[in-house]
Design an enzyme around this catalytic site. Sequence first.
Site, PDB file in Angstrom:
ATOM      1  N   HIS A 191      38.828  41.917  34.709  1.00 27.66           N
ATOM      2  CA  HIS A 191      37.763  41.433  35.057  1.00 27.66           C
ATOM      3  C   HIS A 191      36.653  42.028  34.168  1.00 27.66           C
ATOM      4  O   HIS A 191      36.202  43.002  33.976  1.00 27.66           O
ATOM      5  CB  HIS A 191      37.615  41.819  36.419  1.00 27.66           C
ATOM      6  CG  HIS A 191      38.396  41.180  37.446  1.00 27.66           C
ATOM      7  ND1 HIS A 191      39.842  41.475  37.354  1.00 27.66           N
ATOM      8  CD2 HIS A 191      38.274  40.557  38.694  1.00 27.66           C
ATOM      9  CE1 HIS A 191      40.689  40.759  38.355  1.00 27.66           C
ATOM     10  NE2 HIS A 191      39.374  40.375  38.986  1.00 27.66           N
ATOM     11  N   GLY A 232      35.241  38.968  47.753  1.00 31.07           N
ATOM     12  CA  GLY A 232      36.115  38.795  46.394  1.00 31.07           C
ATOM     13  C   GLY A 232      35.477  38.388  45.204  1.00 31.07           C
ATOM     14  O   GLY A 232      34.102  38.222  45.211  1.00 31.07           O
ATOM     15  N   HIS A 233      36.056  38.477  44.092  1.00 38.26           N
ATOM     16  CA  HIS A 233      35.708  38.090  42.907  1.00 38.26           C
ATOM     17  C   HIS A 233      35.186  36.770  42.513  1.00 38.26           C
ATOM     18  O   HIS A 233      35.642  35.867  43.487  1.00 38.26           O
ATOM     19  CB  HIS A 233      36.540  38.482  41.591  1.00 38.26           C
ATOM     20  CG  HIS A 233      38.001  37.608  41.929  1.00 38.26           C
ATOM     21  ND1 HIS A 233      38.951  38.405  41.262  1.00 38.26           N
ATOM     22  CD2 HIS A 233      38.112  36.644  42.582  1.00 38.26           C
ATOM     23  CE1 HIS A 233      39.937  37.482  41.322  1.00 38.26           C
ATOM     24  NE2 HIS A 233      39.599  36.526  42.239  1.00 38.26           N
ATOM     25  N   ASN A 234      34.024  36.698  41.887  1.00 35.35           N
ATOM     26  CA  ASN A 234      33.343  35.419  41.451  1.00 35.35           C
ATOM     27  C   ASN A 234      32.547  34.846  42.629  1.00 35.35           C
ATOM     28  O   ASN A 234      32.240  33.597  42.628  1.00 35.35           O
ATOM     29  CB  ASN A 234      34.205  34.428  40.834  1.00 35.35           C
ATOM     30  CG  ASN A 234      34.858  34.873  39.538  1.00 35.35           C
ATOM     31  OD1 ASN A 234      35.639  35.878  39.536  1.00 35.35           O
ATOM     32  ND2 ASN A 234      34.189  34.414  38.421  1.00 35.35           N
ATOM     33  N   SER A 252      35.770  33.228  44.612  1.00 33.75           N
ATOM     34  CA  SER A 252      35.076  32.088  43.943  1.00 33.75           C
ATOM     35  C   SER A 252      34.651  31.269  45.174  1.00 33.75           C
ATOM     36  O   SER A 252      34.380  29.992  44.756  1.00 33.75           O
ATOM     37  CB  SER A 252      36.177  31.195  43.292  1.00 33.75           C
ATOM     38  OG  SER A 252      36.488  31.978  41.992  1.00 33.75           O
TER      39      SER A 252
END
Length: 332
Positions: A191, A232-234, A252
Site C-alpha cells: 500500500h 477501507g483503502h482508496n 474504493s
Amino acid sequence: MRLSQIAAHLGGRLEGPDLEVARLATPEGAKPGELVVVREPRWLEAALASGAALVLGEGIPWPQTPAHSVIFVSQMERVWPRLLALFERPLRWAEPGIHPSAVVESGAQVHPTAAIGAYALIRSGARIGAGAVVAPYAYVGEGVEVGEGAVLEPRVTLYPHSLVGPRCWIGTGAVVGVVGFGFQDGVRLPHTGRVVLEEGVELGAGSIVQRSVVGETRIGAYSKIGELVLIGHNVQTGQGVVMVGLSAVGGSVRIEDRVVMAGQVVLADHVRVGQGARVAGSSAVSKDIPPGETWAGGIPARPIREHWRRLAVLDWLVSVEKKIRRLIDKLS
C-alpha cells in the site's frame, strides 16, 4: 451558575427563584440544585417531582407551579447545544509545550503553541501545527502533518505520511493509515498511498482508516465518523458526510457530499453513494445508490419504498398462512 445567567445566555425567560445550579441532570435522576431540560411532555411529571430547576420549550404544558424555578425558551433545538456548552468540562490532555516524557525525534517540527502529552512519540519529519493537541501515548509517524487546532486523543496512531487537516478531532484509539485488506495470489499488496483527513473531520474512538494502495484515501471536510467504523483503502468521501458507529466501508467506495449513514451499515467494495443519499441502520449495500435516495433493509438494501413494499407483502403472506391453517384445521 445562577439561573438568571443561564436564561440570559439562552435568550429565555426565568420564572421563580433565581437559584444556583451545579449541573445538568436527567428527569428521573435529578435532585435539588440541578437543572433538568424537559424536551417531551412525558418527562414533565418526573422532573417536577425531582425538585430541580427546569428548562421548558414550546409545547410542554406548564401546570403553573409557583414553587419551581423554570426557564422558558422558544426553540429548544437551537438552545440545546448552547446549554450543553455551558456545563461542558473541557478535556485538557496536555498543556502547551512538550511534556518531559514525550519523544520528539530530530527533524520533527512542533509549533510552540502545540501541546504534546506524556509519552507521545513524534517521529522524524512530522509537523504539528499551531494549537494542535497530541494527547498522551499518541503516535505520530514519519512525515505526518497535523493541522492547526487538531486534537489527537490518547493512543491515536497516525501511520507515516498521513495528513490530518486543521481542526480535526480524532478519538481515543483510532488508527489512521494502516495497511488495507488487499491481497493478490494470497500475498498482501503493498500500500503505497496515504490517508488525508480534510478540515474539521471528526473520527470516533476505535475507528480505522486504511491507507490506499495507490494515491489517497480521503475523508472530505467536516465529515463526522462515529466510533468503531472501518473505512477501507482508496475510499473517497465528499464533504459533510455523516457515518454513525459500527459501520464498515469496503475498498474504493465513493461517498458523495452530505450522505448520511446510520449505524451498522456495510458498503460493499466499489459502490458509489450519491450526493445527499441516506442509508438506514443495519443495511448492507451492494449496488450504487443514486443521489438523494433513501435505502433500507438488511441484505441487500433496497430503495426505501421497495423495502416497505417487501415488508408489507411478508405481513400479508403471514396473514394468508394463518387463514390457510385455520381452513385446514376445519377441513380435518
